[in-house]
Design an enzyme around this catalytic site. Structure first.
Site, PDB file in Angstrom:
ATOM      1  N   GLU A 101       1.125  -1.403  -0.382  1.00  0.00           N
ATOM      2  CA  GLU A 101      -0.440  -0.214  -0.229  1.00  0.00           C
ATOM      3  C   GLU A 101       0.314   1.131  -0.030  1.00  0.00           C
ATOM      4  OE1 GLU A 101      -2.937   0.598   3.119  1.00  0.00           O
ATOM      5  OE2 GLU A 101      -3.603   3.194   2.392  1.00  0.00           O
ATOM      6  N   LYS A 231      -7.863 -15.912  16.147  1.00  0.00           N
ATOM      7  CA  LYS A 231      -8.007 -15.418  15.070  1.00  0.00           C
ATOM      8  C   LYS A 231      -9.521 -15.552  14.222  1.00  0.00           C
ATOM      9  CE  LYS A 231      -4.151 -18.444  13.542  1.00  0.00           C
ATOM     10  NZ  LYS A 231      -3.251 -19.677  13.223  1.00  0.00           N
ATOM     11  N   ASP A 307       1.905 -14.331  12.624  1.00  0.00           N
ATOM     12  CA  ASP A 307       1.316 -15.139  12.046  1.00  0.00           C
ATOM     13  C   ASP A 307       0.488 -14.331  12.024  1.00  0.00           C
ATOM     14  OD1 ASP A 307      -1.166 -16.220  11.680  1.00  0.00           O
ATOM     15  OD2 ASP A 307      -0.852 -18.361  13.108  1.00  0.00           O
ATOM     16  N   HIS A 402      -2.567   9.309  -1.612  1.00  0.00           N
ATOM     17  CA  HIS A 402      -3.043   8.067  -1.636  1.00  0.00           C
ATOM     18  C   HIS A 402      -2.930   8.119  -3.981  1.00  0.00           C
ATOM     19  CE1 HIS A 402      -2.752   5.546   1.586  1.00  0.00           C
ATOM     20  NE2 HIS A 402      -2.787   6.149   1.858  1.00  0.00           N
TER      21      HIS A 402
HETATM   22  C1  LIG Z   1       2.149  11.505   2.190  1.00  0.00           C
HETATM   23  C2  LIG Z   1       2.471  12.201   3.351  1.00  0.00           C
HETATM   24  C3  LIG Z   1       3.166  11.645   4.675  1.00  0.00           C
HETATM   25  C4  LIG Z   1       2.939  13.418   3.155  1.00  0.00           C
HETATM   26  O1  LIG Z   1       3.274  14.566   4.042  1.00  0.00           O
HETATM   27  P1  LIG Z   1       3.524  15.845   3.407  1.00  0.00           P
HETATM   28  O2  LIG Z   1       3.572  16.348   5.113  1.00  0.00           O
HETATM   29  O3  LIG Z   1       2.849  16.344   2.837  1.00  0.00           O
HETATM   30  O4  LIG Z   1       5.126  15.358   2.802  1.00  0.00           O
HETATM   31  P2  LIG Z   1       6.678  15.702   3.387  1.00  0.00           P
HETATM   32  O5  LIG Z   1       7.826  15.588   1.855  1.00  0.00           O
HETATM   33  O6  LIG Z   1       6.640  17.470   3.780  1.00  0.00           O
HETATM   34  O7  LIG Z   1       7.571  15.463   4.015  1.00  0.00           O
HETATM   35  C5  LIG Z   1       6.627  14.920   5.668  1.00  0.00           C
HETATM   36  C6  LIG Z   1       7.260  14.236   6.179  1.00  0.00           C
HETATM   37  O8  LIG Z   1       6.814  12.782   6.148  1.00  0.00           O
HETATM   38  C7  LIG Z   1       6.884  11.644   5.372  1.00  0.00           C
HETATM   39  N1  LIG Z   1       7.905  11.590   4.258  1.00  0.00           N
HETATM   40  C8  LIG Z   1       6.870  12.037   2.938  1.00  0.00           C
HETATM   41  N2  LIG Z   1       7.005  11.249   1.798  1.00  0.00           N
HETATM   42  C9  LIG Z   1       7.988  10.190   2.641  1.00  0.00           C
HETATM   43  C10 LIG Z   1       8.545   8.726   1.634  1.00  0.00           C
HETATM   44  N3  LIG Z   1       8.254   9.209   0.392  1.00  0.00           N
HETATM   45  N4  LIG Z   1       8.669   8.410   2.649  1.00  0.00           N
HETATM   46  C11 LIG Z   1       9.215   8.322   3.348  1.00  0.00           C
HETATM   47  N5  LIG Z   1       9.388   9.061   4.418  1.00  0.00           N
HETATM   48  C12 LIG Z   1       7.816  10.757   3.839  1.00  0.00           C
HETATM   49  C13 LIG Z   1       8.940  11.738   5.684  1.00  0.00           C
HETATM   50  O9  LIG Z   1       9.435  11.944   7.330  1.00  0.00           O
HETATM   51  C14 LIG Z   1       9.057  13.497   5.744  1.00  0.00           C
HETATM   52  O10 LIG Z   1       9.883  14.605   6.707  1.00  0.00           O
HETATM   53  P3  LIG Z   1      11.259  14.653   5.981  1.00  0.00           P
HETATM   54  O11 LIG Z   1      12.361  13.359   6.295  1.00  0.00           O
HETATM   55  O12 LIG Z   1      10.935  15.493   4.764  1.00  0.00           O
HETATM   56  O13 LIG Z   1      11.793  15.961   6.798  1.00  0.00           O
HETATM   57  C15 LIG Z   1       0.696  12.500   4.003  1.00  0.00           C
HETATM   58  O14 LIG Z   1       0.937  13.325   3.622  1.00  0.00           O
HETATM   59  C16 LIG Z   1       0.245  11.766   4.562  1.00  0.00           C
HETATM   60  O15 LIG Z   1       0.821  11.023   5.785  1.00  0.00           O
HETATM   61  N6  LIG Z   1      -0.971  11.405   4.292  1.00  0.00           N
HETATM   62  C17 LIG Z   1      -1.313  10.004   4.809  1.00  0.00           C
HETATM   63  C18 LIG Z   1      -1.248   8.812   4.211  1.00  0.00           C
HETATM   64  C19 LIG Z   1      -2.016   7.884   5.370  1.00  0.00           C
HETATM   65  O16 LIG Z   1      -2.104   8.448   6.835  1.00  0.00           O
HETATM   66  N7  LIG Z   1      -2.251   6.424   4.565  1.00  0.00           N
HETATM   67  C20 LIG Z   1      -2.532   5.847   5.597  1.00  0.00           C
HETATM   68  C21 LIG Z   1      -2.836   4.738   4.855  1.00  0.00           C
HETATM   69  S1  LIG Z   1      -4.972   4.404   4.433  1.00  0.00           S
HETATM   70  C22 LIG Z   1      -5.507   3.583   5.049  1.00  0.00           C
HETATM   71  O17 LIG Z   1      -5.213   1.665   4.507  1.00  0.00           O
HETATM   72  C23 LIG Z   1      -6.613   3.466   5.680  1.00  0.00           C
HETATM   73  C24 LIG Z   1      -8.036   3.934   5.959  1.00  0.00           C
HETATM   74  C25 LIG Z   1      -7.411   5.554   5.940  1.00  0.00           C
HETATM   75  O18 LIG Z   1      -9.260   3.896   4.973  1.00  0.00           O
HETATM   76  C26 LIG Z   1      -8.330   3.933   7.439  1.00  0.00           C
HETATM   77  C27 LIG Z   1      -9.619   4.251   7.336  1.00  0.00           C
HETATM   78  O19 LIG Z   1     -10.846   4.641   7.200  1.00  0.00           O
HETATM   79  O20 LIG Z   1      -9.123   5.378   8.650  1.00  0.00           O
HETATM   80  N1  LIG Z   2      -0.551 -25.226  17.310  1.00  0.00           N
HETATM   81  C1  LIG Z   2      -1.831 -24.267  16.812  1.00  0.00           C
HETATM   82  O1  LIG Z   2      -3.089 -24.683  17.672  1.00  0.00           O
HETATM   83  C2  LIG Z   2      -1.548 -23.192  16.432  1.00  0.00           C
HETATM   84  C3  LIG Z   2      -0.407 -22.619  15.596  1.00  0.00           C
HETATM   85  N2  LIG Z   2      -0.153 -21.926  15.420  1.00  0.00           N
HETATM   86  C4  LIG Z   2       1.703 -21.834  14.382  1.00  0.00           C
HETATM   87  O2  LIG Z   2       1.615 -21.614  16.681  1.00  0.00           O
HETATM   88  C5  LIG Z   2       3.465 -21.003  15.869  1.00  0.00           C
HETATM   89  C6  LIG Z   2       3.974 -20.455  17.196  1.00  0.00           C
HETATM   90  O3  LIG Z   2       3.522 -21.266  18.532  1.00  0.00           O
HETATM   91  P1  LIG Z   2       5.048 -21.526  19.256  1.00  0.00           P
HETATM   92  O4  LIG Z   2       4.808 -21.899  20.017  1.00  0.00           O
HETATM   93  O5  LIG Z   2       4.636 -19.385  19.631  1.00  0.00           O
HETATM   94  O6  LIG Z   2       6.521 -21.761  18.786  1.00  0.00           O
HETATM   95  P2  LIG Z   2       7.290 -22.621  18.688  1.00  0.00           P
HETATM   96  O7  LIG Z   2       6.474 -23.996  18.169  1.00  0.00           O
HETATM   97  O8  LIG Z   2       8.052 -22.588  17.384  1.00  0.00           O
HETATM   98  O9  LIG Z   2       7.326 -23.424  19.473  1.00  0.00           O
HETATM   99  C7  LIG Z   2       8.519 -22.147  20.394  1.00  0.00           C
HETATM  100  C8  LIG Z   2       9.856 -23.459  20.610  1.00  0.00           C
HETATM  101  O10 LIG Z   2      10.729 -22.620  21.020  1.00  0.00           O
HETATM  102  C9  LIG Z   2      11.613 -22.590  23.088  1.00  0.00           C
HETATM  103  N3  LIG Z   2      11.822 -21.757  22.809  1.00  0.00           N
HETATM  104  C10 LIG Z   2      13.305 -21.669  23.178  1.00  0.00           C
HETATM  105  N4  LIG Z   2      13.560 -20.436  23.614  1.00  0.00           N
HETATM  106  C11 LIG Z   2      12.865 -20.031  24.118  1.00  0.00           C
HETATM  107  C12 LIG Z   2      12.326 -18.193  24.337  1.00  0.00           C
HETATM  108  N5  LIG Z   2      13.158 -18.066  24.297  1.00  0.00           N
HETATM  109  N6  LIG Z   2      11.187 -18.310  24.857  1.00  0.00           N
HETATM  110  C13 LIG Z   2      10.093 -19.394  24.736  1.00  0.00           C
HETATM  111  N7  LIG Z   2       9.871 -20.203  23.665  1.00  0.00           N
HETATM  112  C14 LIG Z   2      11.627 -20.244  23.317  1.00  0.00           C
HETATM  113  C15 LIG Z   2      10.255 -23.833  22.969  1.00  0.00           C
HETATM  114  O11 LIG Z   2      11.159 -24.218  24.044  1.00  0.00           O
HETATM  115  P3  LIG Z   2       9.543 -24.859  24.972  1.00  0.00           P
HETATM  116  O12 LIG Z   2       8.378 -24.991  24.494  1.00  0.00           O
HETATM  117  O13 LIG Z   2      10.936 -25.965  25.480  1.00  0.00           O
HETATM  118  O14 LIG Z   2       9.972 -23.914  25.972  1.00  0.00           O
HETATM  119  C16 LIG Z   2       9.540 -24.246  21.821  1.00  0.00           C
HETATM  120  O15 LIG Z   2      10.227 -25.499  21.298  1.00  0.00           O
HETATM  121  C17 LIG Z   2       3.823 -20.339  14.841  1.00  0.00           C
HETATM  122  O16 LIG Z   2       4.017 -21.014  13.314  1.00  0.00           O
HETATM  123  C18 LIG Z   2       1.514 -20.098  14.218  1.00  0.00           C
HETATM  124  O17 LIG Z   2       1.877 -20.066  13.187  1.00  0.00           O
HETATM  125  C19 LIG Z   2      -0.431 -20.369  15.195  1.00  0.00           C
HETATM  126  C20 LIG Z   2      -2.281 -21.353  15.710  1.00  0.00           C
HETATM  127  C21 LIG Z   2      -2.242 -22.414  16.219  1.00  0.00           C
END
Ligand SMILES: CC(C)(COP(=O)([O-])OP(=O)([O-])OC[C@H]1O[C@@H](n2cnc3c(N)ncnc32)[C@H](O)[C@@H]1OP(=O)([O-])[O-])[C@@H](O)C(=O)NCCC(=O)NCCSC(=O)C[C@@](C)(O)CC(=O)[O-]
Ligand SMILES: NC(=O)C1=CN([C@@H]2O[C@H](COP(=O)(O)OP(=O)(O)OC[C@H]3O[C@@H](n4cnc5c(N)ncnc54)[C@H](OP(=O)(O)O)[C@@H]3O)[C@@H](O)[C@H]2O)C=CC1
Length: 411
Positions: A101, A231, A307, A402
């Site tokens: 996006e 989930k 996940d 956008h």
């Molecule tokens: C696009 C901006 C940031 C422009 O922002 P701006 O202030 O018009 O532009 P600018 O050129 O003055 O830049 C300001 C700062 O923005 C950043 N920036 C600027 N351009 C870039 C770039 N290319 N790559 C990385 N960073 C960028 C950067 O930090 C920059 O500072 P600088 O570093 O230049 O000092 C602004 O207009 C904006 O944020 N607009 C809104 C966009 C947004 O938030 N979209 C979210 C996704 S929408 C969605 O998926 C969900 C939705 C909306 O449907 C959910 C809902 O219903 O609400």
């Molecule tokens: N089974 C299910 O119903 C579901 C499974 N999943 C899947 O499960 C997976 C994640 O399960 P998860 O149990 O997190 O991962 P893993 O199954 O990979 O288990 C984690 C492993 O890491 C070991 N471990 C080593 N160091 C650490 C540490 N510092 N902290 C914790 N564990 C450590 C644990 O050992 P020990 O246990 O001996 O501590 C364990 O064997 C994902 O792939 C996900 O998509 C998602 C939803 C449902």
């Protein structure tokens, strides 16, 4: 292509061997190639991009995916740094975001720039625990209540059974829910640095067997009875939490709001109340009184091997804004953020590197500290995204941004 792979591809195309059975015939990476070539022949499509992967199928076989034919690539960007003063995350962090996006990374990046200027984002983990809730059936409500009482009295024995299955899984509590003669036991575990779903499922299955053997008349129908709730959006996750419950907050001066975002605290408050809260309530949004938590959560989840299906409940949450003498107080609260830095997809090469950008790959010292640090960084990134989008909406810049970054059209 070796003759051996060619022979296997022929067999798949003729329907003489199942795709997943090739793992028994060829070595791991040759099997991945043979499957892709067979799909190419069967569908008449070349799939060279899917086949161009650095993933070594030896490493993921029996761990991450089956019937593998290659990999999907998604652009990865970084936002930041973001300055955080948390209990686990302290300092500046770049945050990797995988998305298609346009404008999303720029949005989070601008939010982080503003937050940096305002001072560190404060983050707090207010609870932590991964859940699994098996459903049991009893003969009556009387039996169901006796069952719950027995479980409470035998908590220590049940805990010992669960903890024999894992070093890091620690049973914290069991919360019962009752409906007629059915009982859900919502087991909650600490899971160290793992998100924990496999860990708690294995531990809970052991507990279910123990319970059935020791309480006559209780039958476990399913180890997951949906009150976990994995989930799925649910009230139980929102109220009791799942994974990590995290808050990130900050205060931004009116001068910074004006200079960096061309807006005011009053305008952001108005958008937050009427869009996130009132609009959310009018539309019947469920536990998502926010603008776009899901955008940031999904992009970080994809980048770091979480996940992705858990974006559903991980993006539950609330954005709260106050006008404090023209300065802006803004916070985000995420009740059920499910993340890990070990296990699951975090072991894949690009995902591991993405975690390393934030200094959270692998086990923390002490165990659990990396996952908590990661959760704090995510909450701070979500705060940046919310601040920025509310600002852009308050100045009517959403469409323009956008058009430019989503379609490449300058206005
Ligand atoms: C696009 C901006 C940031 C422009 O922002 P701006 O202030 O018009 O532009 P600018 O050129 O003055 O830049 C300001 C700062 O923005 C950043 N920036 C600027 N351009 C870039 C770039 N290319 N790559 C990385 N960073 C960028 C950067 O930090 C920059 O500072 P600088 O570093 O230049 O000092 C602004 O207009 C904006 O944020 N607009 C809104 C966009 C947004 O938030 N979209 C979210 C996704 S929408 C969605 O998926 C969900 C939705 C909306 O449907 C959910 C809902 O219903 O609400
Ligand atoms: N089974 C299910 O119903 C579901 C499974 N999943 C899947 O499960 C997976 C994640 O399960 P998860 O149990 O997190 O991962 P893993 O199954 O990979 O288990 C984690 C492993 O890491 C070991 N471990 C080593 N160091 C650490 C540490 N510092 N902290 C914790 N564990 C450590 C644990 O050992 P020990 O246990 O001996 O501590 C364990 O064997 C994902 O792939 C996900 O998509 C998602 C939803 C449902």
């Amino acid at each position: 292509m070796s003759n051996r792979i060619e022979d296997v591809v022929d067999k798949i195309v003729k329907g003489e061997v199942e795709l997943h059975k090739i793992d028994e015939i060829l070595d791991a990476n040759a099997a991945m190639v043979a499957r892709r070539l067979a799909i190419e022949r069967l569908t008449g499509n070349g799939l060279p991009s899917i086949g161009s992967t650095i993933i070594d199928y030896y490493d993921i076989k029996n761990k991450n995916a089956e019937n593998v034919i290659g990999a999907t690539q998604i652009p990865l960007g970084v936002a930041g740094p973001i300055l955080i003063d948390g209990d686990y995350a302290k300092g500046n962090f770049f945050v990797p975001l995988a998305t298609t996006e346009g404008a999303l990374i720029a949005s989070v990046n601008r939010g982080m720039k503003v937050l940096r200027k305002a001072g560190p984002v404060r983050t707090k983990i207010v609870r932590d625990g991964m859940t699994r809730a098996p459903v049991f059936v009893l003969d009556s409500v009387v039996g169901a209540m006796k069952f719950i009482e027995w479980v409470n009295q035998n908590f220590e024995a049940i805990r010992n059974v669960t903890e024999s299955t894992s070093k890091h899984g620690k049973l914290k509590k069991i919360e019962p829910l009752l409906l007629g003669n059915n009982v859900w036991l919502r087991f909650e575990f600490e899971t160290g640095d793992a998100m924990g779903m496999n860990m708690v499922t294995i531990a809970t299955e052991a507990a279910c067997s123990y319970i059935e053997q020791n309480f006559e008349g209780a039958r476990c129908v399913a180890v997951s009875g949906n009150a976990c709730s994995d989930k799925k959006q649910s009230m139980v996750n929102e109220l009791w939490g799942r994974g990590k419950t995290v808050v990130a907050e900050t205060i931004i001066s009116s001068e910074i709001l004006k200079k960096e975002l061309r807006t005011t605290a009053e305008k952001i408050l108005d958008v937050n109340l009427r869009k996130n809260w009132l609009g959310g309530a009018r539309a019947g949004t469920i536990f998502q009184y926010n603008a776009h938590f899901a955008n940031i959560i999904a992009a970080i989840f994809i980048a770091t091997g979480q996940d992705v299906a858990q974006v559903v409940e991980s993006s539950t949450g609330f954005t709260w804004v106050e006008n404090r003498g023209d300065n802006l107080y803004i916070s985000v609260t995420l009740p059920s953020l499910e993340v890990g830095t070990v296990g699951g997809g975090t072991r894949l090469p690009t995902q591991r590197e993405a975690l390393s950008i934030m200094g959270v790959q692998g086990s923390g010292n002490p165990p659990g500290s990396n996952a908590k640090k990661f959760a704090e960084i995510i909450a701070a990134a979500v705060l940046a995204g919310e601040l920025n989008l509310l600002s852009a909406l308050s100045t009517r810049e959403l469409g323009k941004a956008h058009k430019m970054l989503g379609r490449g059209i300058k206005t």
